[in-house]
Structures are given as structure tokens and as C-alpha cells.
Design a protein around this motif. Structure first.
Motif, mmCIF file in Angstrom:
data_model
loop_
_atom_site.group_PDB
_atom_site.id
_atom_site.type_symbol
_atom_site.label_atom_id
_atom_site.label_comp_id
_atom_site.label_asym_id
_atom_site.label_seq_id
_atom_site.Cartn_x
_atom_site.Cartn_y
_atom_site.Cartn_z
ATOM 1 N N ASP A 230 -57.791 20.783 9.244
ATOM 2 C CA ASP A 230 -56.430 21.329 9.307
ATOM 3 C C ASP A 230 -55.862 21.132 10.710
ATOM 4 O O ASP A 230 -56.176 21.891 11.626
ATOM 5 C CB ASP A 230 -56.441 22.814 8.945
ATOM 6 N N PRO A 231 -55.022 20.096 10.924
ATOM 7 C CA PRO A 231 -54.493 19.815 12.261
ATOM 8 C C PRO A 231 -53.695 20.968 12.875
ATOM 9 O O PRO A 231 -53.679 21.120 14.099
ATOM 10 C CB PRO A 231 -53.609 18.588 12.044
ATOM 11 N N GLU A 232 -53.041 21.783 12.059
ATOM 12 C CA GLU A 232 -52.307 22.928 12.600
ATOM 13 C C GLU A 232 -53.273 23.977 13.151
ATOM 14 O O GLU A 232 -53.064 24.524 14.243
ATOM 15 C CB GLU A 232 -51.410 23.544 11.523
ATOM 16 N N THR B 75 -51.757 7.510 11.343
ATOM 17 C CA THR B 75 -50.862 8.389 10.594
ATOM 18 C C THR B 75 -50.238 9.411 11.540
ATOM 19 O O THR B 75 -50.574 9.480 12.723
ATOM 20 C CB THR B 75 -51.635 9.144 9.500
ATOM 21 N N ASP B 76 -49.355 10.237 10.987
ATOM 22 C CA ASP B 76 -48.779 11.335 11.761
ATOM 23 C C ASP B 76 -49.534 12.645 11.541
ATOM 24 O O ASP B 76 -49.162 13.675 12.100
ATOM 25 C CB ASP B 76 -47.311 11.549 11.367
ATOM 26 N N ASP B 77 -50.589 12.600 10.727
ATOM 27 C CA ASP B 77 -51.286 13.831 10.357
ATOM 28 C C ASP B 77 -51.829 14.595 11.553
ATOM 29 O O ASP B 77 -51.830 15.834 11.579
ATOM 30 C CB ASP B 77 -52.434 13.512 9.392
ATOM 31 N N ALA C 43 -50.374 16.888 19.995
ATOM 32 C CA ALA C 43 -49.334 17.537 20.804
ATOM 33 C C ALA C 43 -49.927 18.685 21.610
ATOM 34 O O ALA C 43 -49.585 18.875 22.791
ATOM 35 C CB ALA C 43 -48.211 18.044 19.907
ATOM 36 N N ALA C 44 -50.838 19.446 21.005
ATOM 37 C CA ALA C 44 -51.483 20.551 21.726
ATOM 38 C C ALA C 44 -52.323 20.034 22.880
ATOM 39 O O ALA C 44 -52.318 20.605 23.980
ATOM 40 C CB ALA C 44 -52.335 21.379 20.764
ATOM 41 N N CYS C 45 -53.029 18.940 22.647
ATOM 42 C CA CYS C 45 -53.833 18.337 23.724
ATOM 43 C C CYS C 45 -52.934 17.815 24.835
ATOM 44 O O CYS C 45 -53.214 17.993 26.034
ATOM 45 C CB CYS C 45 -54.704 17.214 23.172
ATOM 46 N N ASP C 46 -51.838 17.171 24.454
ATOM 47 C CA ASP C 46 -50.878 16.622 25.413
ATOM 48 C C ASP C 46 -50.279 17.726 26.282
ATOM 49 O O ASP C 46 -50.170 17.589 27.501
ATOM 50 C CB ASP C 46 -49.783 15.884 24.638
ATOM 51 N N GLU C 47 -49.932 18.828 25.648
ATOM 52 C CA GLU C 47 -49.259 19.924 26.372
ATOM 53 C C GLU C 47 -50.208 20.701 27.285
ATOM 54 O O GLU C 47 -49.781 21.205 28.326
ATOM 55 C CB GLU C 47 -48.638 20.885 25.357
ATOM 56 N N THR C 48 -51.472 20.808 26.885
ATOM 57 C CA THR C 48 -52.415 21.643 27.641
ATOM 58 C C THR C 48 -53.313 20.856 28.576
ATOM 59 O O THR C 48 -54.117 21.441 29.302
ATOM 60 C CB THR C 48 -53.315 22.434 26.669
ATOM 61 N N GLY C 49 -53.204 19.519 28.565
ATOM 62 C CA GLY C 49 -54.090 18.709 29.398
ATOM 63 C C GLY C 49 -55.516 18.716 28.897
ATOM 64 O O GLY C 49 -56.459 18.590 29.687
#
Length: 411
Positions: A184-186, A219-221, A227-233
């Protein structure tokens, strides 16, 4: 710390392993799940093979003949502790695929003070550790039937990793690496943010998710997780075998075949990421390949650039990959090695800033207790500042450690 005279920098290993103590989940799961959640049972082994990249152990019943070992039992899973999980301290020719008990393994495999002592012997200051029972990215919980329990198991592991394995007793020398619920990516994104809030800067992920029956990075899944990894480093850490399929050539190929070509999964995975467009979509995203070695990287970058330049019109990447793959690699990808003299002779073609050192303790490939000596022999031709960058500085910057090379929680 080891006082042997040496100018070789204290090592920050970005790929070691922990063998989880027997109580990790039993201490943390709600009572109703303790009978189905991960627990240790001592039992004999009836049969165990590792052919064609597939590990197949069969657990015996009490009273059956056969070597006795400690087994992780979880739902229908029966997974024994083996000598390959913790082989340091044994002669290479004595290491076999055999079941063992906790008493038969080196205490540094699961005990924090003993681990720090073994790090001292090996000239290692700090270490990032991958799991054993959950497997390298938590596949064990992903494959389980009950994902409500699986999520609790993932969170319990992460709490143990942060609060105990990397807790006060470790004095900042053990660096946390956490898991996500891959199904579950979310939920995965939420777990990344939960752990980032307490200072975690690395999360385990699969090198080739489709091998696990999961979506690919094309995919975009995975976007909520990325995005969470990108935002939190938070660095996406991928270990060889994190796709649950080690490279092999045939069902009857001996383990030596797969062991020689383990880098292949990292190679395939890196090309996936470079051609996915994700590094442009998420400009702060960083990925690292544990135990993949580095000598293969220059040709793959050369070939990827040629394909991107000459074939992108029909190759399906023109609309999402707008820069040469080698440029994306330089900004986003890290190769990890413990024994790669060829790669070190071709460092200019890889990139000084894209290389990390590891010791692989306590696995059979580990260079313990001579990781410094191996490093000195293979890096002797390099300038001291270059060695410092490879052995320490790149890891400090990537994992957000203190200038002294320690993990300092939610600084």
C-alpha cells in the motif's frame, strides 16, 4: 576503538545486517496476534536446499531426526536461522547451508554491545543494517495473508530498529533503516514520514518490485511513497535479493553461479530507474544499491546514454527522460561495494560522489575483521581525501549523519 596505526579512515558501513532477537515482535504485537505473529520455535530440519536461487527449508516435527535449529514461525511460514545469516568468525570452508540456534551464532549478530565490539575490531565507526527475518525490504510481511497484522509487524520492526537497535546503547554508531508496507503506497508514505520525524533517513525497497507481484517504477503507483522520500530526504535503499529472486541461470545451477552474478539485479534495477522519469519527477530522490559492487556501472551508463540519445524516439522515454541517464545517475544513484578493485581503478568513470563502502557483517561475504586491510589494499592508489570521501564523507552527507559520522536522531 581499534588503535592499530593506520591513516585509513574509520569506516561507515552502509550495508551490514542484524539478526533480529527472538522477542522483537512478541514484545510489541497486541496479545491477540502473538500466536500468529513472528516467534521463534526450536525444531529439527527435514530438508533444506538452495538451488536455482531458491531457498527451500522443510521444518521437522518434535522428535524427528535431523539437525536442530531455531526457526521463525509466522502464519504458515517456517524460516530457519542458518549459518549463512551469520557466518563471521568461521573459516570460509566451514561455512555450510545449515540450521543454527542463537547460541551458535556470533553475539554481535543480534546484541548491540557485542556488535559495537565487533565493529571496533574491524575499524568500523558506524553501520546501517538490513533485516534478516523480514528479508531485505520486508517481503515476509508483504507475502503474508493478514495485512493488518503485517502492518503491525512492519511498525513493530521499525520501532525496535529506532528505539532499541539504534537506541541509546548504540551511542549513535548504528544507523536506522526502516521498512514499509509494500502492498500500500499510501501507508508506505505515512510510515516514511512517521520515521523521518524521528530522524530516520533510509528506507528499504525492492530492486525489482514486479518480481514480488508489485507495480514497477514505470507506473505512477509508487508516487505517494516516492513523494514522501523526496520531501523528507529519505534514501531508497535496495539490497541484492530484495526482489526475492537472486540471479541464476537454471533451476539446477549451484549457489556459486548466483553468487557470482548477484550484481545483475542491481544492474537491471538501475536501468529501470534511469529510464523511469522518476528522478526528474522527484528531484531530491536518492537511491542506493547495497552489495551490488560498482565495477559494472561505467558500461551500463555508457550504453544507457547511447540508447537515450539514438533510440529515445521509439524507446518509450522521450517524453519523460529529458537528460542523459549518466547525468541522472550522478545526482541520484549510489553504488555500494566491499570488495571491488576493478571498480576502484575506474572510479573516474563512476563518480567519486556516487560510491559508498560496506562490510556486510555478519554474512559469509563479509570482509570482517579485515575490512580496513581490504580497503587499504584496494584504495592504496587513491589520494587520502578521495579515500575519506568513499569510506566516510559520502555516507555522512547521504544519510544526514553528524560531521563526526554518528546518527543523532531527530536533530
Amino acid at each position: 576503538m581499534d588503535t592499530h596505526e593506520s591513516t585509513f579512515p574509520l569506516i561507515i558501513s552502509v550495508d551490514d545486517h542484524t539478526v533480529e532477537p527472538a522477542t522483537v515482535w512478541q514484545d510489541r504485537l497486541p496479545e491477540k496476534y502473538r500466536g500468529t505473529g513472528p516467534r521463534i520455535v526450536r525444531a529439527p530440519v527435514k530438508e533444506m536446499t538452495f538451488l536455482g536461487g531458491r531457498f527451500k527449508p522443510v521444518m521437522g516435527a518434535p522428535g524427528d531426526e535431523g539437525p536442530v535449529g531455531d526457526w521463525w514461525v509466522y502464519e504458515d511460514l517456517r524460516r530457519p536461522l542458518t549459518r549463512l545469516d551469520t557466518a563471521v568468525g568461521y573459516d570460509r570452508d566451514e561455512i555450510r547451508l545449515e540450521v543454527i540456534t542463537y547460541e551458535q551464532m556470533r553475539p554481535g549478530s543480534y546484541d548491540v554491545p557485542a556488535r559495537l565490539a565487533d565493529m571496533d575490531v574491524n575499524h568500523v565507526q558506524s553501520a546501517l543494517c538490513f533485516p534478516t527475518f523480514p528479508r531485505f525490504c520486508g517481503q515476509t510481511f508483504t507475502e503474508a495473508k493478514d495485512h493488518e497484522l503485517g502492518l503491525l509487524c512492519v511498525r513493530a520492526y521499525n520501532d525496535w530498529m529506532v528505539e532499541e537497535w539504534c537506541g541509546p546503547e548504540a551511542h549513535g554508531r548504528l544507523i536506522p533503516l526502516t521498512l514499509i508496507p509494500l502492498w500500500d503506497p499510501e501507508l508506505a508514505a505515512a510510515e516514511v514520514r512517521r520515521n523521518a520525524a524521528r530522524g530516520v533517513r533510509a528506507v528499504a525497497f525492492s530492486e525489482i518490485p514486479p518480481y514480488l507481484g508489485l507495480p514497477s517504477v514505470h507506473t505512477d503507483d509508487w508516487d505517494p511513497f516516492l513523494a514522501a522520500c523526496d520531501e523528507t530526504g529519505t534514501v531508497v535503499a535496495m539490497h541484492i535479493g530484495s526482489s526475492s529472486r537472486m540471479p541464476s541461470t537454471s533451476a539446477d545451477a549451484p549457489p556459486a553461479v548466483g553468487s557470482t552474478i548477484t550484481f545483475a539485479n542491481c544492474c537491471f534495477s538501475m536501468v529501470d530507474w534511469l529510464m523511469s522519469g522518476k528522478f526528474e519527477q522527484f528531484p531530491n530522490l536518492k537511491v542506493m544499491y547495497a552489495e551490488g559492487q560498482i565495477g559494472w556501472i561505467p558500461y551500463i551508463l555508457e550504453r544507457a546514454d547511447v540508447v537515450w540519445e539514438e533510440n529515445r524516439g521509439w524507446g518509450g522515454v522521450a517524453d519523460k527522460v529529458h537528460r542523459p541517464p549518466s547525468e541522472l545517475f550522478a545526482e541520484h544513484v549510489y553504488g555500494c561495494f566491499f570488495d571491488d578493485a576493478f571498480g576502484l581503478r575506474n572510479l573516474d568513470a563512476i563518480g567519486l560522489g556516487n560510491v559508498l563502502y560496506e562490510t556486510d557483517y555478519p554474512h559469509s561475504d563479509s570482509t570482517w575483521p579485515k575490512s580496513r586491510e581490504v580497503g587499504e589494499a584496494q584504495m592504496g592508489h587513491l589520494e587520502p581525501e578521495v579515500v575519506e570521501r568513499i569510506v566516510r564523507r559520502n555516507a555522512i552527507e547521504l544519510l544526514g549523519l553528524t560531521d563526526d559520522g554518528l546518527w543523532d536522531g531527530a536533530r
